[in-house]
Enzyme design. Structure first.
Site, PDB file in Angstrom:
ATOM      1  N   HIS A   1     -10.584  -0.670   8.362  1.00  0.00           N
ATOM      2  CA  HIS A   1     -11.563  -0.391   9.247  1.00  0.00           C
ATOM      3  C   HIS A   1     -12.148  -1.979   9.690  1.00  0.00           C
ATOM      4  CE1 HIS A   1     -12.744   3.855   9.589  1.00  0.00           C
ATOM      5  NE2 HIS A   1     -11.589   3.866   9.180  1.00  0.00           N
TER       6      HIS A   1
ATOM      7  N   ASP B   1     -11.867 -10.247   8.853  1.00  0.00           N
ATOM      8  CA  ASP B   1     -12.856 -11.177   8.521  1.00  0.00           C
ATOM      9  C   ASP B   1     -13.912 -10.770   7.632  1.00  0.00           C
ATOM     10  OD1 ASP B   1     -14.058  -9.567  10.209  1.00  0.00           O
ATOM     11  OD2 ASP B   1     -14.331 -11.151  11.966  1.00  0.00           O
TER      12      ASP B   1
ATOM     13  N   SER C   1     -16.280  -8.340   8.400  1.00  0.00           N
ATOM     14  CA  SER C   1     -17.409  -8.374   9.252  1.00  0.00           C
ATOM     15  C   SER C   1     -18.053  -6.910   8.830  1.00  0.00           C
ATOM     16  CB  SER C   1     -17.282  -8.232  10.643  1.00  0.00           C
ATOM     17  OG  SER C   1     -16.134  -7.291  11.112  1.00  0.00           O
TER      18      SER C   1
ATOM     19  N   HIS D   1      -3.164   8.202   4.524  1.00  0.00           N
ATOM     20  CA  HIS D   1      -4.016   9.272   4.100  1.00  0.00           C
ATOM     21  C   HIS D   1      -3.237  10.549   3.244  1.00  0.00           C
ATOM     22  CE1 HIS D   1      -5.785   8.892   8.502  1.00  0.00           C
ATOM     23  NE2 HIS D   1      -6.529   8.142   7.581  1.00  0.00           N
ATOM     24  N   THR D   2      -2.253   9.923   2.727  1.00  0.00           N
ATOM     25  CA  THR D   2      -1.643  10.581   1.504  1.00  0.00           C
ATOM     26  C   THR D   2      -2.501  10.638   0.535  1.00  0.00           C
ATOM     27  OG1 THR D   2       0.363  10.771   0.428  1.00  0.00           O
ATOM     28  CG2 THR D   2      -0.460   8.652   0.525  1.00  0.00           C
TER      29      THR D   2
ATOM     30  N   THR E   1      -0.824  16.262  -3.781  1.00  0.00           N
ATOM     31  CA  THR E   1      -0.878  15.104  -4.872  1.00  0.00           C
ATOM     32  C   THR E   1      -2.193  14.136  -4.228  1.00  0.00           C
ATOM     33  OG1 THR E   1       0.755  13.811  -3.615  1.00  0.00           O
ATOM     34  CG2 THR E   1       1.256  14.945  -5.728  1.00  0.00           C
TER      35      THR E   1
ATOM     36  N   ASP F   1       2.026   8.669  -2.429  1.00  0.00           N
ATOM     37  CA  ASP F   1       3.459   9.294  -2.176  1.00  0.00           C
ATOM     38  C   ASP F   1       3.905   9.599  -0.626  1.00  0.00           C
ATOM     39  OD1 ASP F   1       2.495  11.754  -1.910  1.00  0.00           O
ATOM     40  OD2 ASP F   1       2.773  12.121  -3.929  1.00  0.00           O
TER      41      ASP F   1
END
Length: 321
Positions: free
Chosen positions: A78, A86, A88, A206-207, A236, A241
């Site tokens: 993000h 940087d 921010s 997102h694993t 998991t 993974d």
């Protein structure tokens, strides 16, 4: 009449998105470094224990909070998608410095977390080598260490970023959303120099980790509050993974913006083959994920004399540092 109205609305949304992306591109182009000046050996002489110090703090933090590794990589993501990598995102509201925080935009509010761990890392580094390691580099290293600690790949992190003294609320409002269709996700990635392979690989973060049920495909079940947490990977949830891609193939991705990489009408000729490949070959996913993280980490960093090295990641320096 209804069809023409839908077309009009669609066209209007497309124009608004194009305008927003143009603003984002221009704001990124203002720095124009594109990774130049970064080096994996940047702190070898000035703060040789940097990675070990960050690793120790993260190891301690994840004992009490298993979500921390996933939260730290989200912070880096993000941060890089707004004004480049940087730091921010770490800035708090500061009326005296005319700073409005990016933390409160919809994509960040009640979503990004782990700021206290970053504070602890910065404090430890300031004790060891004051004024040397930037907050932006802390995020880049913390992301790599977090993935490695969770069983994922390790990679050599280019370093030497400096910290911004401003935020960019308009760009932050255009962060990828869990409800974005595939084409919009592709546009948001492309404008930062990231292609479909980068998109599919980076979404693979997102694993592990959790999301609030209000952002999931199935929304919240009866009795759940909007803030109730759901494992992004039910198999998991705390391991890095390739099980995430197996979930996609089964239609079980938690976030709508993940599932569109298989279900969208344009997915078959763009993202779906990549997701299937990663599902069947974890080494291939790891290799591409590491490469995409380096590529993302090179998005318009401040280097040389641009920006500063913040004493406190939440505040710009009152005097040069």
């Amino acid at each position: 009449m209804a069809a023409s109205l839908r077309l009009s609305l669609t066209a209007r949304c497309s124009l608004l998105l194009t305008a927003a992306l143009l603003v984002l591109l221009l704001s990124h182009g203002a720095h124009g470094h594109g990774g130049a000046g970064l080096s994996s050996s940047f702190y070898d002489g000035s703060c040789p224990g940097t990675r070990d110090i960050i690793r120790r703090v993260i190891q301690d933090a994840r004992v009490a909070d298993a979500r921390i590794p996933a939260s730290l990589i989200r912070l880096h993501f993000h941060d890089c998608f707004v004004n480049g990598c940087d730091g921010s995102l770490l800035l708090d509201d500061d009326p005296q410095a005319a700073i409005m925080t990016e933390k409160n935009v919809p994509a960040n509010d009640r979503s990004v977390r782990g700021f206290g761990v970053v504070d602890n890392i910065k404090r430890a580094l300031e004790n060891a080598c004051p004024g040397i390691v930037s907050c932006a580099d802390i995020l880049a290293l913390a992301a790599e260490i977090s993935v490695e600690l969770a069983g994922g790949p390790s990679w050599t992190v280019p370093l030497g970023r400096r910290d911004s003294t401003t935020t960019n609320i308009e760009s932050a409002k255009n962060l990828p959303s869990p409800f974005d269709p595939l084409e919009r996700l592709q546009e948001k990635f492309k404008i930062l120099g990231l292609d479909d392979t980068d998109l599919v690989a980076l979404q693979g973060a997102h694993t592990f980790g959790r999301a609030q049920c209000q952002f999931t495909q199935r929304n919240c079940t009866a009795g759940q509050s909007e803030g109730a947490l759901v494992n992004l990977d039910g198999v998991t949830p705390d391991v890095f993974d390739n099980k995430y891609y197996g979930n996609l193939l089964l239609g079980r991705a938690q976030l709508p913006s993940d599932q569109v990489m298989l279900s969208d009408s344009i997915a078959a000729r763009t993202t779906a083959p990549i997701a299937r490949r990663f599902s069947g070959n974890q080494k291939d996913f790891f290799r591409n994920f590491a490469a995409s993280m380096v590529k993302m980490g090179n998005i318009n960093p401040l280097t040389g004399r641009d920006g500063e090295i913040r004493k406190n990641c939440r505040r710009v320096n009152k005097t040069p540092y």
